[in-house]
Design a protein around this motif. Structure first.
Motif, PDB file in Angstrom:
ATOM      1  N   PHE A  12       0.829  -1.207   0.000  1.00  0.00           N
ATOM      2  CA  PHE A  12       0.000   0.000   0.000  1.00  0.00           C
ATOM      3  C   PHE A  12       0.865   1.259   0.000  1.00  0.00           C
ATOM      4  N   ILE A  13       1.890   1.268   0.858  1.00  0.00           N
ATOM      5  CA  ILE A  13       2.765   2.444   0.956  1.00  0.00           C
ATOM      6  C   ILE A  13       3.506   2.682  -0.352  1.00  0.00           C
ATOM      7  N   ALA A  14       4.035   1.590  -0.935  1.00  0.00           N
ATOM      8  CA  ALA A  14       4.801   1.715  -2.178  1.00  0.00           C
ATOM      9  C   ALA A  14       3.934   2.239  -3.313  1.00  0.00           C
ATOM     10  N   ARG A  15       2.723   1.732  -3.417  1.00  0.00           N
ATOM     11  CA  ARG A  15       1.818   2.191  -4.476  1.00  0.00           C
ATOM     12  C   ARG A  15       1.402   3.640  -4.268  1.00  0.00           C
ATOM     13  N   LEU A  16       1.200   4.021  -3.007  1.00  0.00           N
ATOM     14  CA  LEU A  16       0.840   5.402  -2.707  1.00  0.00           C
ATOM     15  C   LEU A  16       1.980   6.346  -3.089  1.00  0.00           C
ATOM     16  N   SER A  22       4.896   9.922  -9.395  1.00  0.00           N
ATOM     17  CA  SER A  22       4.733   9.752 -10.839  1.00  0.00           C
ATOM     18  C   SER A  22       4.492  11.048 -11.619  1.00  0.00           C
ATOM     19  N   PRO A  23       3.558  11.917 -11.217  1.00  0.00           N
ATOM     20  CA  PRO A  23       3.307  13.140 -11.997  1.00  0.00           C
ATOM     21  C   PRO A  23       4.528  14.053 -12.103  1.00  0.00           C
ATOM     22  N   PHE A  24       5.282  14.165 -11.007  1.00  0.00           N
ATOM     23  CA  PHE A  24       6.475  15.015 -11.015  1.00  0.00           C
ATOM     24  C   PHE A  24       7.562  14.416 -11.899  1.00  0.00           C
ATOM     25  N   PHE A  25       7.688  13.076 -11.838  1.00  0.00           N
ATOM     26  CA  PHE A  25       8.690  12.401 -12.647  1.00  0.00           C
ATOM     27  C   PHE A  25       8.414  12.594 -14.132  1.00  0.00           C
ATOM     28  N   LYS A  26       7.149  12.489 -14.509  1.00  0.00           N
ATOM     29  CA  LYS A  26       6.777  12.579 -15.919  1.00  0.00           C
ATOM     30  C   LYS A  26       7.016  13.973 -16.505  1.00  0.00           C
ATOM     31  N   LEU A  27       7.088  14.980 -15.634  1.00  0.00           N
ATOM     32  CA  LEU A  27       7.356  16.346 -16.110  1.00  0.00           C
ATOM     33  C   LEU A  27       8.767  16.486 -16.666  1.00  0.00           C
ATOM     34  N   ASN A 138      13.527  -2.036  -7.352  1.00  0.00           N
ATOM     35  CA  ASN A 138      14.219  -2.694  -8.461  1.00  0.00           C
ATOM     36  C   ASN A 138      14.028  -1.919  -9.757  1.00  0.00           C
ATOM     37  N   ASN A 139      12.816  -1.386  -9.939  1.00  0.00           N
ATOM     38  CA  ASN A 139      12.547  -0.577 -11.128  1.00  0.00           C
ATOM     39  C   ASN A 139      13.414   0.687 -11.131  1.00  0.00           C
ATOM     40  N   PHE A 140      13.626   1.261  -9.949  1.00  0.00           N
ATOM     41  CA  PHE A 140      14.506   2.430  -9.824  1.00  0.00           C
ATOM     42  C   PHE A 140      15.930   2.068 -10.221  1.00  0.00           C
ATOM     43  N   PHE A 141      16.371   0.882  -9.801  1.00  0.00           N
ATOM     44  CA  PHE A 141      17.716   0.408 -10.149  1.00  0.00           C
ATOM     45  C   PHE A 141      17.866   0.337 -11.672  1.00  0.00           C
ATOM     46  N   LEU A 142      16.864  -0.258 -12.343  1.00  0.00           N
ATOM     47  CA  LEU A 142      16.910  -0.350 -13.802  1.00  0.00           C
ATOM     48  C   LEU A 142      16.938   1.032 -14.441  1.00  0.00           C
ATOM     49  N   TRP A 143      16.146   1.940 -13.913  1.00  0.00           N
ATOM     50  CA  TRP A 143      16.086   3.306 -14.454  1.00  0.00           C
ATOM     51  C   TRP A 143      17.449   3.980 -14.382  1.00  0.00           C
ATOM     52  N   THR A 156       4.326  -3.069  -7.283  1.00  0.00           N
ATOM     53  CA  THR A 156       4.337  -2.090  -6.191  1.00  0.00           C
ATOM     54  C   THR A 156       4.393  -0.657  -6.718  1.00  0.00           C
ATOM     55  N   GLY A 157       4.128  -0.501  -8.000  1.00  0.00           N
ATOM     56  CA  GLY A 157       4.202   0.822  -8.619  1.00  0.00           C
ATOM     57  C   GLY A 157       5.526   1.000  -9.331  1.00  0.00           C
ATOM     58  N   GLY A 158       5.781   2.230  -9.756  1.00  0.00           N
ATOM     59  CA  GLY A 158       7.056   2.520 -10.393  1.00  0.00           C
ATOM     60  C   GLY A 158       7.120   2.177 -11.853  1.00  0.00           C
ATOM     61  N   ASP A 159       5.951   1.973 -12.501  1.00  0.00           N
ATOM     62  CA  ASP A 159       5.997   1.681 -13.932  1.00  0.00           C
ATOM     63  C   ASP A 159       6.495   2.881 -14.731  1.00  0.00           C
ATOM     64  N   PHE A 160       6.408   4.083 -14.148  1.00  0.00           N
ATOM     65  CA  PHE A 160       6.920   5.284 -14.812  1.00  0.00           C
ATOM     66  C   PHE A 160       8.446   5.278 -14.910  1.00  0.00           C
ATOM     67  N   LEU A 161       9.082   4.394 -14.129  1.00  0.00           N
ATOM     68  CA  LEU A 161      10.534   4.277 -14.178  1.00  0.00           C
ATOM     69  C   LEU A 161      11.003   3.360 -15.311  1.00  0.00           C
ATOM     70  N   LEU A 162      10.068   2.639 -15.905  1.00  0.00           N
ATOM     71  CA  LEU A 162      10.370   1.680 -16.957  1.00  0.00           C
ATOM     72  C   LEU A 162       9.882   2.193 -18.301  1.00  0.00           C
ATOM     73  N   THR A 163      10.526   1.783 -19.359  1.00  0.00           N
ATOM     74  CA  THR A 163       9.999   2.130 -20.683  1.00  0.00           C
ATOM     75  C   THR A 163       8.823   1.227 -21.030  1.00  0.00           C
ATOM     76  N   HIS A 164       8.832  -0.007 -20.504  1.00  0.00           N
ATOM     77  CA  HIS A 164       7.751  -0.947 -20.767  1.00  0.00           C
ATOM     78  C   HIS A 164       7.478  -1.764 -19.500  1.00  0.00           C
ATOM     79  N   SER A 165       6.212  -1.875 -19.129  1.00  0.00           N
ATOM     80  CA  SER A 165       5.853  -2.611 -17.918  1.00  0.00           C
ATOM     81  C   SER A 165       4.650  -3.502 -18.185  1.00  0.00           C
ATOM     82  N   ALA A 166       4.414  -4.434 -17.258  1.00  0.00           N
ATOM     83  CA  ALA A 166       3.301  -5.369 -17.383  1.00  0.00           C
ATOM     84  C   ALA A 166       2.595  -5.509 -16.041  1.00  0.00           C
ATOM     85  N   LYS A 167       1.331  -5.877 -16.100  1.00  0.00           N
ATOM     86  CA  LYS A 167       0.559  -6.124 -14.891  1.00  0.00           C
ATOM     87  C   LYS A 167       1.086  -7.375 -14.200  1.00  0.00           C
TER      88      LYS A 167
END
Length: 371
Positions: A12-16, A22-27, A138-143, A156-167
């Motif tokens: 829950f915390i990670a997704r929150l 996410s919005p700030f990162f995408k800017l 882990n997604n941050f590490f890849l980024w 746990t979230g963090g799909d914005f850190l990846l170029t491609h993600s999956a459910k």
């Protein structure tokens, strides 16, 4: 069915946090819109640095990647304890090892090593980097590695850190989850058992018909089977004229002392993971907790029986025709400290229940077990 992979509170915390960030990162960043399924990478990075068993369970996925991209160089990041084992196979072209700081106790030294490794990996200029875990860290590490394309789960979230993600397929076996992710790069979904093949080793010798290995270790105390149950099981097996070997992992010296005091007719093994793997491949059956040892056994085509408590065997049981499990309680009804693991459920799994399962695997003499 509730998910049983991530701690619900931490999930829950990670997704929150992911939604907030996410919005700030995408800017300040943009994703590569190139369709990843048309990628023809020359160099691929795979990260799996949580547990030894996790590395073993992604070997089928790695083999599928090698088949899809036969000319690509494949590098793998693992934890130090399995690096020697992987290096002794032809699984990948290069192996890096690290104790990643967010999967261990806080250590400034480990954080420094993590960022140092990121710099090293960045210089490799990977075309594709893959992580099968689904952890935002882990997604941050890849980024930070800055591969041309990055592929992972958004559990746990963090799909914005990846170029491609999956459910994230929460209710699939861990081995199958890795292969399901590869559908994103048009790799056919073929589920096979984990496999480790060592180079420069003699062929496996003929196995002892009744040779059984006992491995009492696990990475969490709530996964452990009571010591008195192990001793009782060993004595029952000896009474059936079974050749017994017992592995003594680090921290199990007291267990070794108790074995020696009983003067049991057993062999004792102590050594590195690589030495263990080479020694194990000539055995018939390994009995262990829900831990790396059972996965290592199946990867060597050795029968493995895993002892389960409250956790769902369908998510992490030893995979394939050499894999078996036994579990006492269909549903845990105990008051437990851990959100997923239960020491009381492990206590409910009696030696006679394990003995019955062993008999069905290696066909012990058809005589009534002692009670």
């Amino acid at each position: 069915m509730k998910q049983q992979i991530f701690n619900p509170k931490m999930l829950f915390i990670a997704r929150l946090l992911s939604k907030i960030i996410s919005p700030f990162f995408k800017l300040f960043s943009s994703k590569n819109n190139f369709q990843i399924e048309y990628l023809n990478p020359k160099k691929i990075l795979i990260t799996e640095y949580n547990c030894i068993g996790d590395v073993i369970l992604i070997t089928p996925a790695i083999n599928l990647i090698k088949k899809k991209y036969p000319n690509a160089k494949i590098h793998l990041v693992v934890i130090p304890t399995i690096k020697e084992t992987i290096d002794a196979t032809n699984l990948v072209d290069k192996t890096f090892s690290i104790k990643i700081p967010w999967h261990n106790k806080f250590s400034l030294r480990n954080w420094k090593k993590a960022f140092r490794l990121i710099k090293i990996l960045r210089k490799e200029n990977y075309d594709l980097a893959i992580d099968f875990n689904g952890d935002i860290r882990n997604n941050f590490f890849l980024w930070r590695v800055k591969a041309k394309f990055t592929l992972g789960f958004n559990a746990t979230g963090g799909d914005f850190l990846l170029t491609h993600s999956a459910k994230f397929p929460f209710h699939k076996h861990q081995l199958e989850r890795a292969i399901i992710l590869l559908k994103k790069i048009n790799i056919e979904t073929i589920f096979t058992s984990p496999s480790l093949k060592f180079t420069d080793q003699n062929p496996t010798q003929k196995r002892d018909k009744h040779g059984v290995v006992i491995h009492p270790g696990a990475n969490h105390k709530a996964r452990l089977w009571p010591e008195k149950y192990w001793l009782e099981l060993i004595e029952k097996l000896i009474n059936k004229n079974v050749d017994i070997s017992v592995v003594i992992p680090p921290g199990f010296e007291n267990f070794e002392n108790h074995l020696l005091k009983k003067h049991l007719d057993i062999d004792i093994f102590k050594g590195s993971i690589y030495e263990f793997a080479i020694w194990l491949k000539d055995k018939t059956l390994l009995i262990g907790c829900d831990s790396m040892a059972v996965h290592l056994a199946t990867s060597l085509n050795v029968n493995a029986l895993a002892l389960f408590g409250s956790q769902n065997p369908e998510l992490t049981k030893p995979y394939g025709k050499f894999g078996y499990f036994v579990k006492a309680n269909p549903v845990c009804k105990h008051k437990r400290k851990n959100w997923r693991l239960c020491e009381e459920c492990m206590k409910d799994l009696k030696p006679d229940m394990v003995m019955e399962k062993v008999n069905s695997i290696i066909n012990l003499k058809k005589v009534k077990f002692e009670t």
